[in-house]
Design a protein around this motif. Structure first.
Motif, PDB file in Angstrom:
ATOM      1  N   PHE A   1      44.263  31.279  27.390  1.00  0.00           N
ATOM      2  CA  PHE A   1      44.542  31.310  26.192  1.00  0.00           C
ATOM      3  C   PHE A   1      44.397  33.078  25.742  1.00  0.00           C
ATOM      4  O   PHE A   1      42.865  32.977  25.455  1.00  0.00           O
ATOM      5  CB  PHE A   1      43.413  30.513  25.869  1.00  0.00           C
ATOM      6  N   GLY A   2      44.254  32.914  24.044  1.00  0.00           N
ATOM      7  CA  GLY A   2      43.980  34.780  24.113  1.00  0.00           C
ATOM      8  C   GLY A   2      45.583  35.800  24.387  1.00  0.00           C
ATOM      9  O   GLY A   2      45.260  37.116  25.071  1.00  0.00           O
TER      10      GLY A   2
ATOM     11  N   THR B   1      43.340  33.462  17.473  1.00  0.00           N
ATOM     12  CA  THR B   1      42.126  35.280  17.580  1.00  0.00           C
ATOM     13  C   THR B   1      42.951  36.552  17.062  1.00  0.00           C
ATOM     14  O   THR B   1      41.830  37.287  16.953  1.00  0.00           O
ATOM     15  CB  THR B   1      43.419  35.239  19.297  1.00  0.00           C
TER      16      THR B   1
ATOM     17  N   GLY C   1      33.026  31.758  25.354  1.00  0.00           N
ATOM     18  CA  GLY C   1      35.080  30.688  26.307  1.00  0.00           C
ATOM     19  C   GLY C   1      35.923  31.858  26.024  1.00  0.00           C
ATOM     20  O   GLY C   1      37.108  32.349  24.976  1.00  0.00           O
ATOM     21  N   THR C   2      35.456  32.973  26.808  1.00  0.00           N
ATOM     22  CA  THR C   2      36.314  34.544  26.629  1.00  0.00           C
ATOM     23  C   THR C   2      37.956  34.510  27.151  1.00  0.00           C
ATOM     24  O   THR C   2      38.707  35.152  26.405  1.00  0.00           O
ATOM     25  CB  THR C   2      35.453  35.170  27.958  1.00  0.00           C
ATOM     26  N   GLY C   3      38.800  32.944  27.606  1.00  0.00           N
ATOM     27  CA  GLY C   3      39.864  32.786  27.955  1.00  0.00           C
ATOM     28  C   GLY C   3      40.518  34.354  28.559  1.00  0.00           C
ATOM     29  O   GLY C   3      40.151  34.404  29.940  1.00  0.00           O
TER      30      GLY C   3
ATOM     31  N   LEU D   1      38.849  39.558  23.990  1.00  0.00           N
ATOM     32  CA  LEU D   1      37.805  40.012  22.823  1.00  0.00           C
ATOM     33  C   LEU D   1      36.892  41.061  22.931  1.00  0.00           C
ATOM     34  O   LEU D   1      36.463  42.021  22.288  1.00  0.00           O
ATOM     35  CB  LEU D   1      37.071  38.470  21.736  1.00  0.00           C
TER      36      LEU D   1
ATOM     37  N   PHE E   1      32.119  34.563  29.237  1.00  0.00           N
ATOM     38  CA  PHE E   1      31.974  33.695  30.401  1.00  0.00           C
ATOM     39  C   PHE E   1      33.719  32.420  29.831  1.00  0.00           C
ATOM     40  O   PHE E   1      33.870  32.435  28.810  1.00  0.00           O
ATOM     41  CB  PHE E   1      30.662  32.790  30.713  1.00  0.00           C
ATOM     42  N   ASP E   2      33.396  31.706  30.399  1.00  0.00           N
ATOM     43  CA  ASP E   2      34.310  30.373  30.001  1.00  0.00           C
ATOM     44  C   ASP E   2      34.157  29.214  30.790  1.00  0.00           C
ATOM     45  O   ASP E   2      33.983  29.532  32.591  1.00  0.00           O
ATOM     46  CB  ASP E   2      35.701  31.133  30.206  1.00  0.00           C
ATOM     47  N   ILE E   3      34.076  28.214  31.050  1.00  0.00           N
ATOM     48  CA  ILE E   3      34.241  27.072  32.011  1.00  0.00           C
ATOM     49  C   ILE E   3      35.393  26.947  32.704  1.00  0.00           C
ATOM     50  O   ILE E   3      35.431  26.251  33.504  1.00  0.00           O
ATOM     51  CB  ILE E   3      33.273  25.604  31.579  1.00  0.00           C
ATOM     52  N   ASP E   4      36.291  27.905  31.875  1.00  0.00           N
ATOM     53  CA  ASP E   4      37.957  27.720  32.892  1.00  0.00           C
ATOM     54  C   ASP E   4      38.053  28.246  33.673  1.00  0.00           C
ATOM     55  O   ASP E   4      38.137  29.403  33.278  1.00  0.00           O
ATOM     56  CB  ASP E   4      38.516  26.913  31.934  1.00  0.00           C
TER      57      ASP E   4
ATOM     58  N   ASN F   1      35.800  32.235  19.820  1.00  0.00           N
ATOM     59  CA  ASN F   1      36.777  31.480  19.026  1.00  0.00           C
ATOM     60  C   ASN F   1      37.189  30.476  20.003  1.00  0.00           C
ATOM     61  O   ASN F   1      38.172  30.349  21.029  1.00  0.00           O
ATOM     62  CB  ASN F   1      38.603  32.575  19.775  1.00  0.00           C
ATOM     63  N   MET F   2      36.960  29.327  19.221  1.00  0.00           N
ATOM     64  CA  MET F   2      36.190  27.753  19.835  1.00  0.00           C
ATOM     65  C   MET F   2      36.632  26.303  18.685  1.00  0.00           C
ATOM     66  O   MET F   2      35.377  26.997  17.846  1.00  0.00           O
ATOM     67  CB  MET F   2      35.011  27.210  21.174  1.00  0.00           C
TER      68      MET F   2
HETATM   69  C1  LIG Z   1      40.743  29.169  22.136  1.00  0.00           C
HETATM   70  S1  LIG Z   1      40.663  29.365  23.576  1.00  0.00           S
HETATM   71  C2  LIG Z   1      39.800  31.361  23.307  1.00  0.00           C
HETATM   72  C3  LIG Z   1      40.212  32.374  24.290  1.00  0.00           C
HETATM   73  C4  LIG Z   1      39.989  33.945  23.377  1.00  0.00           C
HETATM   74  N1  LIG Z   1      38.560  33.776  23.188  1.00  0.00           N
HETATM   75  C5  LIG Z   1      40.016  34.292  22.062  1.00  0.00           C
HETATM   76  O1  LIG Z   1      39.814  33.981  21.194  1.00  0.00           O
HETATM   77  O2  LIG Z   1      42.072  33.912  21.947  1.00  0.00           O
HETATM   78  C6  LIG Z   1      38.733  28.756  23.798  1.00  0.00           C
HETATM   79  C7  LIG Z   1      38.211  29.461  25.018  1.00  0.00           C
HETATM   80  O3  LIG Z   1      36.704  28.475  25.421  1.00  0.00           O
HETATM   81  C8  LIG Z   1      36.719  28.040  26.223  1.00  0.00           C
HETATM   82  N2  LIG Z   1      35.939  26.489  26.410  1.00  0.00           N
HETATM   83  C9  LIG Z   1      36.035  26.194  26.464  1.00  0.00           C
HETATM   84  N3  LIG Z   1      34.576  25.187  25.737  1.00  0.00           N
HETATM   85  C10 LIG Z   1      33.897  26.432  26.184  1.00  0.00           C
HETATM   86  C11 LIG Z   1      32.437  25.837  27.243  1.00  0.00           C
HETATM   87  N4  LIG Z   1      31.670  25.135  26.420  1.00  0.00           N
HETATM   88  N5  LIG Z   1      31.483  27.372  27.358  1.00  0.00           N
HETATM   89  C12 LIG Z   1      32.118  28.300  27.748  1.00  0.00           C
HETATM   90  N6  LIG Z   1      33.496  28.208  27.538  1.00  0.00           N
HETATM   91  C13 LIG Z   1      34.297  27.381  26.806  1.00  0.00           C
HETATM   92  C14 LIG Z   1      38.218  27.165  26.623  1.00  0.00           C
HETATM   93  O4  LIG Z   1      38.538  27.474  27.790  1.00  0.00           O
HETATM   94  C15 LIG Z   1      39.264  28.306  26.500  1.00  0.00           C
HETATM   95  O5  LIG Z   1      39.705  29.454  27.598  1.00  0.00           O
END
Ligand SMILES: C[S@@+](CC[C@H](N)C(=O)[O-])C[C@H]1O[C@@H](n2cnc3c(N)ncnc32)[C@H](O)[C@@H]1O
Length: 302
Positions: free
Chosen positions: A136-137, A144, A165-167, A171, A186-189, A230-231
């Protein structure tokens, strides 16, 4: 003679999915979930068509038996116009990529999805090369765009940034363009982190973002001046107290990914966690917030 129930379902070779297409009379629209109930479907797509609608229900390529069961349910309801097709394998991401053109966001951003044929950013805009991939992103989503727009008026020079949740990493890269001295993202994915590293290489000569795949607990004991997140609230709010204690005095939080009707709930949670809202901005059904961390004393890191 074989009954309809024992007829071998058709085989679909070299297809990605099976699709059952049918006309959906308005009075049966609400019954669609019931018609699909108990079948291994991949989902449905309903498209209004004058007073009625048409619909597709999707199945895995090797589940033509399930598609046939669904067809029989449609027949039992006297639903007409049914057709069963295989969907050829297709490079969906490639098709999306070739359809999207460089575009402006806010007053200061120029998102270029084509790193192989780069376009120059118009004067006054920062070019972010973001090739759409499986993270995502891409910059096309309102959530975003809202956070990028809000970032424009935040003083980033010489400030450190935490990107939760950098995707795609978009950002953090934007923050560096605005003068941030450090970005930890960081991101959990883990796949998203792979994409983010590729994206960073497209944008800056050396890797200036410190990416890691994992949860917030994996952060070392450093503190930040700005947090970008952005989550959806269900993912973000459980992290809020841990985010708060990783922020410096006067730190700024920019929070997006909030549906407008969830806004009051998120404002309340931020306030209860010692953040003061200083700005809110909406786009479509999304809202985003800028908040500062109230400061009494340095909290122990959790
Ligand atoms: C909506 S996307 C945002 C991506 C980018 N930052 C943007 O603004 O377009 C949310 C991201 O948060 C990550 N995410 C969800 N839960 C999380 C957590 N507990 N810790 C870290 N990342 C997480 C998801 O894997 C996803 O990549």
């Amino acid at each position: 003679m074989a009954s309809a129930d024992t007829t071998a379902p058709p085989k679909f070779n070299a297809v990605s999915f099976i699709k059952v297409f049918f006309d959906l009379p308005a009075q049966l629209e609400e019954e669609l979930p019931e018609l699909m109930d108990g079948l291994e479907t991949l989902g449905c797509h309903v498209e209004p068509n004058l007073s009625d609608a048409w619909a597709n229900v999707y199945f895995q390529a090797d589940r033509s038996d399930e598609a046939e069961r669904f067809l029989r349910r449609l027949e039992a309801r006297r639903i007409v116009g049914t057709r069963i097709d295989g969907i050829e394998p297709r490079d969906w991401m490639g098709a999306f990529r070739s359809g999207v053109r460089p575009f402006a966001v806010g007053d200061r951003w120029w998102i270029d999805p084509h790193p192989d044929t780069p376009t120059d950013a118009p004067a006054g805009r920062h070019r972010l090369a973001i090739e759409p991939r499986m993270a995502f992103g891409s910059g096309t989503h309102e959530s975003t765009q809202l956070i990028l727009e809000l970032m424009e008026s935040i003083p980033f020079a010489e400030r450190s940034v935490l990107d939760v949740g950098t995707g795609s990493g978009i950002l953090s890269l934007a923050a560096l363009h605005l003068g941030a001295c450090r970005a930890v993202a960081f991101d959990i994915d883990a796949d998203a982190i792979w994409v983010a590293r590729q994206t960073a290489r497209l944008n800056i000569a050396r890797e200036t973002v410190e990416f890691f795949a994992g949860p917030i607990e994996a952060l070392s004991g450093c503190r930040f001046d700005v947090v970008l997140c952005n989550m959806v609230p269900m993912s973000f709010l459980p992290l809020l107290s841990q985010i708060r204690c990783r922020l410096n005095e006067q730190a700024i939080a920019v929070v997006s990914g909030v549906l407008c009707d969830q806004g009051p709930w998120v404002v309340k949670a931020l306030s209860e966690n010692e953040f003061d809202i200083i700005e809110e901005r909406r786009k479509g059904e999304w809202t985003a917030l800028v908040a500062t961390r109230r400061f009494h004393e340095v909290e122990e890191l959790q």
